[in-house]
Each structure stands twice: as structure tokens, then as C-alpha cells.
Design an enzyme around this catalytic site. Structure first.
Site, short mmCIF file in Angstrom:
data_model
loop_
_atom_site.label_atom_id
_atom_site.label_comp_id
_atom_site.label_asym_id
_atom_site.label_seq_id
_atom_site.Cartn_x
_atom_site.Cartn_y
_atom_site.Cartn_z
N SER A 136 0.86 -1.19 0.00
CA SER A 136 0.00 0.00 0.00
C SER A 136 0.89 1.23 0.00
CB SER A 136 -0.87 0.02 1.26
OG SER A 136 -1.58 1.23 1.36
N TYR A 149 -2.06 -0.42 10.48
CA TYR A 149 -2.10 -0.86 9.08
C TYR A 149 -0.79 -0.50 8.39
CZ TYR A 149 -3.77 -1.14 4.21
OH TYR A 149 -3.92 -1.45 2.87
N LYS A 153 2.22 -2.82 6.52
CA LYS A 153 2.59 -2.66 5.11
C LYS A 153 4.04 -2.18 4.96
CE LYS A 153 -1.45 -3.84 3.29
NZ LYS A 153 -1.62 -5.03 2.43
N THR A 184 -13.24 -0.53 -2.85
CA THR A 184 -13.52 -1.97 -2.78
C THR A 184 -14.46 -2.22 -1.60
OG1 THR A 184 -11.64 -2.36 -1.31
CG2 THR A 184 -11.23 -2.60 -3.67
N1 LIG Z 1 -8.63 -0.70 -1.54
C1 LIG Z 1 -7.64 0.11 -1.17
O1 LIG Z 1 -7.82 1.34 -1.05
C2 LIG Z 1 -6.28 -0.45 -0.89
C3 LIG Z 1 -5.20 0.43 -0.84
C4 LIG Z 1 -3.94 -0.06 -0.60
C5 LIG Z 1 -3.76 -1.42 -0.40
N2 LIG Z 1 -4.81 -2.27 -0.44
C6 LIG Z 1 -4.57 -3.69 -0.19
O2 LIG Z 1 -5.14 -4.46 -1.23
C7 LIG Z 1 -5.44 -5.76 -0.73
C8 LIG Z 1 -6.84 -6.15 -1.15
O3 LIG Z 1 -7.76 -5.28 -0.55
P1 LIG Z 1 -9.13 -4.84 -1.23
O4 LIG Z 1 -9.11 -3.37 -1.32
O5 LIG Z 1 -9.39 -5.63 -2.44
O6 LIG Z 1 -10.14 -5.19 -0.04
P2 LIG Z 1 -11.32 -6.27 0.07
O7 LIG Z 1 -12.28 -6.08 -1.04
O8 LIG Z 1 -11.80 -6.17 1.48
O9 LIG Z 1 -10.57 -7.66 -0.13
C9 LIG Z 1 -9.84 -8.28 0.88
C10 LIG Z 1 -9.73 -9.75 0.55
O10 LIG Z 1 -8.97 -10.40 1.56
C11 LIG Z 1 -9.69 -11.55 2.01
N3 LIG Z 1 -9.35 -11.81 3.39
C12 LIG Z 1 -9.51 -10.97 4.45
N4 LIG Z 1 -9.14 -11.57 5.59
C13 LIG Z 1 -8.74 -12.83 5.24
C14 LIG Z 1 -8.26 -13.94 5.97
N5 LIG Z 1 -8.11 -13.90 7.30
N6 LIG Z 1 -7.96 -15.08 5.30
C15 LIG Z 1 -8.13 -15.15 3.96
N7 LIG Z 1 -8.55 -14.12 3.21
C16 LIG Z 1 -8.87 -12.98 3.85
C17 LIG Z 1 -11.15 -11.19 1.80
O11 LIG Z 1 -11.95 -12.34 1.58
P3 LIG Z 1 -12.84 -13.10 2.67
O12 LIG Z 1 -13.52 -12.06 3.50
O13 LIG Z 1 -13.76 -13.93 1.84
O14 LIG Z 1 -11.86 -13.93 3.44
C18 LIG Z 1 -11.09 -10.41 0.49
O15 LIG Z 1 -11.12 -11.30 -0.61
C19 LIG Z 1 -5.22 -5.70 0.79
O16 LIG Z 1 -3.97 -6.27 1.10
C20 LIG Z 1 -5.20 -4.21 1.08
O17 LIG Z 1 -4.43 -3.90 2.22
C21 LIG Z 1 -6.09 -1.82 -0.68
#
Ligand SMILES: NC(=O)c1ccc[n+]([C@@H]2O[C@H](COP(=O)([O-])OP(=O)(O)OC[C@H]3O[C@@H](n4cnc5c(N)ncnc54)[C@H](OP(=O)(O)O)[C@@H]3O)[C@@H](O)[C@H]2O)c1
Length: 264
Positions: A136, A149, A153, A184
Site C-alpha cells: 500500500s 495498518y 505494510k 472496494t
Molecule cells: N482498496 C484500497 O484502497 C487499498 C489500498 C492499498 C492497499 N490495499 C490492499 O489491497 C489488498 C486487497 O484489498 P481490497 O481493497 O481488495 O479489499 P477487500 O475487497 O476487502 O478484499 C480483501 C480480501 O482479503 C480476504 N481476506 C480478508 N481476511 C482474510 C483472511 N483472514 N484469510 C483469507 N482471506 C482474507 C477477503 O476475503 P474473505 O472475506 O472472503 O476472506 C477479500 O477477498 C489488501 O492487502 C489491502 O491492504 C487496498
């Protein structure tokens, strides 16, 4: 034929990545997350062979379960591991304490390290191959109420850089992807999307999926999404006083977003 495993594939960036990878001819996918029904629906909708495994990646036996699945369903081959599963629980240190830091580290760092350890032998024997860790921009610049968080990261990026150098001679490319604000399920960025002044800084999971592909086998070592977010990281190094003043001033509140995991 290339086998790609995506964690956190049930929603958001992971789901968009699975859909993007499925377009490449000869790809076989392994989808991992906790919600089995979502994984099954996605697997059935993809134009390539896709298997799924419901697993909580913080569980002790998760890495072994994933490895056993890979061996049983895909002959132990693995050309791409996308460590994407992650979450954020907002709160100051005074509110969340060490427990909140630990919770972030368990999912966003420890689980990645443990899964990578279990799958590294398969990645090496399948080389040229790649690991892409979804970090991130918060792993370069920390804001109030996101310290736990950011810590997870920052740790992920540091470890990824070392792994890049270590695995290069073994033909395993290691890339970091650093998204900014991406709308998301877990990170809805509602506050930013509601205001015309800030709406433009929120991007889409499909753009991150493209960056993940660019950081895959033989690809980039580091990729910000959208690219201009790199300026925040550069400013943090070149003008730390200025960045600190901006992020602790009144205007920083405009960048404060809540997350889906907040109440958890
Ligand atoms: N969106 C942003 O603004 C943003 C910015 C920077 C970085 N990121 C990073 O991008 C990545 C994906 O995030 P996203 O934005 O796509 O969020 P999201 O839609 O909430 O997706 C998170 C995913 O992780 C899975 N997950 C959560 N806890 C888990 C666990 N204990 N075991 C297995 N799977 C788990 C969730 O699935 P289940 O609930 O089905 O397990 C879901 O598929 C993350 O690492 C986040 O830190 C996101």
C-alpha cells in the site's frame, strides 16, 4: 500453462486480478479467501480452469492446506503467487493498542510470510515464476488512525525488497504493488467518493489488477497505482517536515476514510 494463485480473491482487487489473469491463454487459477460461496461463483464464471480453497490465512494450518491443494489439483506447479488478502481496522494507538497492531501484522504480514514459505519450493521448481505482494502507499507514508495498518505494510515492503534480491538468482521475480485509494468492499473510500474535490483520487480495482500483472514474472519490482501516488513516497523522503505538517494538520482529515473492518 501457468498456474497463478491469488489470495483474497473473493472481492475487490483479488477478484479483479483473477478476472484479469483468466484472460491470458493457458492460465490455471487457484482462488483463496474465507468465503467459499464467493470463490465458487467466481471460479465458475471464469473462462479458464480455476479451483478454489476456503481458508483463513491467519490459521496455523492454512499454509499447509494451500500447499496440499496446489499439489492435489495443479501438480504442485506455481508460476505466480499474488499475496493480496489484507484488511485494515482504523483507530489511534491509544484506542487500539498493541492488540490492533498484532491483528494487522497477523493478516497483512505474518500470513504472507508463512504462505510464501510454504510455496517457495513450488515457485523455485516452476521458475521463471513470481511473487507479487500487494502492499500500500500507506507502507511508505503513515497517517493518523492508520498506524497499525501502515506498520504491517511497511514491514511487508521491507521484507519484499530483501526477498527480491534473494530470489533473483533462483528465477523467482518478487514485485511490490502499492495501491492508493481504491474503492472496494473492504476499503469503500465513501468519504472521498462523496466529495467532488476528492473523488478523482479514488481509483478502481481493475487498475491494480493490471499493475499486478506488470509486476509478475520478469516484470517490475515496484508499481504504484495510480502511478502519481509515488510522489507521496518521494515527498516523504525529500521533504519529511512538510509531509508531517500536512498530515497532522486540519487538511489531513479530508483524507481520513473508514474501512469495512472498522467495527471488527
Ligand atoms: N482498496 C484500497 O484502497 C487499498 C489500498 C492499498 C492497499 N490495499 C490492499 O489491497 C489488498 C486487497 O484489498 P481490497 O481493497 O481488495 O479489499 P477487500 O475487497 O476487502 O478484499 C480483501 C480480501 O482479503 C480476504 N481476506 C480478508 N481476511 C482474510 C483472511 N483472514 N484469510 C483469507 N482471506 C482474507 C477477503 O476475503 P474473505 O472475506 O472472503 O476472506 C477479500 O477477498 C489488501 O492487502 C489491502 O491492504 C487496498
Amino acid at each position: 500453462m501457468a498456474v497463478a494463485l491469488v489470495t483474497g480473491a473473493s472481492t475487490g482487487i483479488g477478484k479483479a486480478t483473477a478476472i484479469r489473469l483468466a484472460r491470458d491463454p493457458g492460465t490455471e487459477l487457484v482462488l483463496v479467501a474465507r468465503r467459499e460461496e464467493l470463490l465458487r461463483e467466481l471460479a465458475e464464471s471464469l473462462p479458464c480452469r480455476a479451483t478454489h480453497l476456503a481458508a483463513d490465512l491467519t490459521a496455523d494450518d492454512a499454509p499447509q492446506r494451500v500447499r496440499a491443494h496446489l499439489e492435489a489439483e495443479h501438480g504442485g506447479k506455481l508460476q505466480l503467487l499474488v499475496n493480496n488478502a489484507g484488511a485494515a481496522w482504523r483507530g489511534s494507538f491509544a484506542e487500539g493498542g498493541a492488540a490492533n497492531v498484532r491483528r494487522h501484522m497477523e493478516l497483512n504480514f505474518d500470513a504472507v510470510v508463512r504462505l510464501t514459505e510454504a510455496l517457495l519450493p513450488a515457485l523455485r521448481t516452476s521458475a521463471p515464476s513470481a511473487i507479487v505482494n500487494v502492499a500500500s502507499t500507506a507502507g511508505r507514508v503513515a497517517r493518523a488512525r492508520t498506524g497499525a495498518y501502515s506498520a504491517s505494510k511497511f514491514a511487508l515492503i521491507g521484507w519484499t525488497d530483501a526477498l527480491y534480491a534473494e530470489e533473483r538468482p533462483h528465477g523467482v521475480h518478487v514485485g511490490s504493488v502499492l495501491p492508493g485509494f481504491i474503492a472496494t468492499e473492504g476499503f469503500p473510500a465513501t468519504e472521498l467518493r462523496e466529495r467532488a474535490l476528492t473523488r478523482w483520487i479514488v481509483s478502481k480495482p481493475e487498475r491494480v489488477a493490471e499493475a499486478i500483472v506488470e509486476a509478475g514474472p520478469g516484470g517490475k519490482a515496484e508499481r504504484y497505482v495510480p502511478r502519481p501516488y509515488a510522489l507521496a513516497a518521494i515527498a516523504r523522503i525529500l521533504a519529511p517536515h512538510l509531509v508531517r505538517r500536512v498530515l497532522s494538520g486540519d487538511s489531513a482529515a479530508a483524507l481520513t476514510t473508514s474501512t469495512e473492518s472498522e467495527g471488527g
